[in-house]
Design a protein around this motif. Structure first.
Motif, PDB file in Angstrom:
ATOM      1  N   TYR A   1      37.205  23.758  14.123  1.00  9.68           N
ATOM      2  CA  TYR A   1      35.849  24.273  14.317  1.00  9.68           C
ATOM      3  C   TYR A   1      34.804  23.223  13.975  1.00  9.68           C
ATOM      4  CZ  TYR A   1      37.541  29.058  14.964  1.00  9.68           C
ATOM      5  OH  TYR A   1      38.151  30.177  15.447  1.00  9.68           O
ATOM      6  N   PHE A   2      35.136  22.363  13.015  1.00  6.99           N
ATOM      7  CA  PHE A   2      34.210  21.308  12.608  1.00  6.99           C
ATOM      8  C   PHE A   2      34.652  19.972  13.189  1.00  6.99           C
ATOM      9  CE2 PHE A   2      33.780  24.514   9.253  1.00  6.99           C
ATOM     10  CZ  PHE A   2      32.415  24.720   9.286  1.00  6.99           C
ATOM     11  N   GLU A   3      33.653  19.181  13.595  1.00  2.13           N
ATOM     12  CA  GLU A   3      33.928  17.873  14.197  1.00  2.13           C
ATOM     13  C   GLU A   3      33.714  16.734  13.209  1.00  2.13           C
ATOM     14  OE1 GLU A   3      32.276  18.815  18.640  1.00  2.13           O
ATOM     15  OE2 GLU A   3      30.955  19.191  16.928  1.00  2.13           O
ATOM     16  N   ARG A   4      33.051  17.043  12.093  1.00  5.10           N
ATOM     17  CA  ARG A   4      32.854  16.063  11.030  1.00  5.10           C
ATOM     18  C   ARG A   4      32.953  16.763   9.670  1.00  5.10           C
ATOM     19  NH1 ARG A   4      33.688  12.902  14.392  1.00  5.10           N
ATOM     20  NH2 ARG A   4      32.484  11.040  15.005  1.00  5.10           N
ATOM     21  N   TYR A   5      33.533  16.040   8.726  1.00  4.19           N
ATOM     22  CA  TYR A   5      33.593  16.494   7.332  1.00  4.19           C
ATOM     23  C   TYR A   5      33.039  15.375   6.449  1.00  4.19           C
ATOM     24  CZ  TYR A   5      37.041  19.856   9.136  1.00  4.19           C
ATOM     25  OH  TYR A   5      37.680  20.838   9.847  1.00  4.19           O
TER      26      TYR A   5
END
Length: 330
Positions: free
Chosen positions: A291-295
């Motif tokens: 769901y996330f493209e960056r952390y």
């Protein structure tokens, strides 16, 4: 550029005896204070640079409480009158949530006797503990990393900031929102909506943000995250939704609603790192579902706001830390 507010802007909200002591501190110390703690019949304490110090009547700081000023019950009563502007009704909703937001974006946490009605907190009375928190607005905190949060077509990556408590995640989140809203070289600003459940991101006072969150930013202040995310999509046509500290089932469901609407999400969570995050089933599903493209992983290794690394949706490193302003990248 450091836009951090100092304690001077909230001195009026301290009881006279405590105000006099704090005013005697050096300018250098005043600028470093992060919290001031008042507890009835206990020592006056301040927190700065990650450590606790006790304060004497003459304004001396010490690791020992033996010579510190003892906060009185009268101090606490006067503090309540000052932070509430002697109007219990005007701040009733905030008080039952455990805090009052002052003009300038400062926030005062409250501890005392909770009065219940139908199982919910109606009000807090006989307040005997105060946590005066100084806003940590650092303009430009996100400048060096914005290029990692935007793709080549100028689209914003869905981002999750992972951080233990008191490691600067809200400060960074706020500045990311500001940068996305204002725009920067090579990037046109986006319409941003902040869901600020605890008035920590924008520091609203009477509904008006006291902290710089950008020129294209709308704020739903003191609005529950899950409801606010859905409200924002329905009414404010945001391109980016920003909120803090997700974790509940309803937060995750609302987050999916935002993404299904084609809107980008920037949010945070309390955890040490990805592995720690994956111990929580709801959040593990978000990671594995990409769901996330960056952390962004934060720590306090070199002080609050130390950026350890930035990962992509496959958990591959795209930025290696530790990084903090004034510290060279390794």
């Amino acid at each position: 550029m450091n836009g951090r507010k100092g304690i001077e802007g909230m001195l009026y909200a301290f009881p006279p005896s405590v105000r006099k002591i704090l005013s005697s501190l050096s300018q250098d110390v005043l600028q470093k204070i992060e919290e001031v703690r008042l507890r009835a019949n206990r020592p006056l304490a301040v927190y700065l640079e990650g450590s606790e110090k006790f304060v004497s009547t003459s304004g001396e700081l010490s690791n020992s409480s033996s010579s510190s000023y003892i906060v009185t019950v009268d101090d606490c009563e006067k503090a309540f009158q000052l932070v509430s502007q002697s109007s219990l009704y005007a701040f009733e909703d905030e008080i039952k949530s455990g805090y009052i937001t002052l003009k300038g974006g400062y926030r005062v946490g409250l501890a005392g006797e909770c009065v219940l009605e139908n199982g919910s907190i109606k009000i807090i009375k006989n307040v005997s503990g105060y946590n005066y928190r100084i806003s940590k607005e650092v303009l430009g905190a996100a400048d060096e990393i914005m290029e990692y949060l935007i793709d080549r077509q100028g689209s914003v990556y869905n981002l999750l900031i992972i951080s233990p408590p008191q490691c600067g995640k809200t400060t960074l989140l706020r500045d990311i929102a500001r940068a996305l809203s204002d725009g920067f070289m090579g990037f046109d600003g986006k319409k941003v909506c902040i869901i600020d459940e605890r008035s920590e991101i924008a520091g609203c006072y009477n509904g008006v943000p006291q902290l710089n969150v950008g020129i294209r930013t709308d704020v739903l202040d003191r609005c529950p995250k899950a409801e606010g995310m859905i409200m924002a999509i329905r009414s404010m046509s945001p391109q980016v939704v920003v909120t803090d500290e997700i974790g509940k089932k309803e937060d995750i469901e609302a987050l999916r609603h935002v993404l299904n609407a084609g809107v980008k999400i920037i949010t945070t969570v309390h955890a040490k790192d990805i592995e720690d995050l994956k111990k929580r089933p709801l959040l593990k599903d978000l990671v594995e579902g990409k769901y996330f493209e960056r952390y962004i992983i934060l720590s306090n290794r070199f002080g609050a706001g130390t950026l350890e690394e930035i990962l992509d949706e496959n958990l591959k490193m795209v930025f290696k830390g530790p990084y903090k302003k004034g510290l060279k990248k390794s």
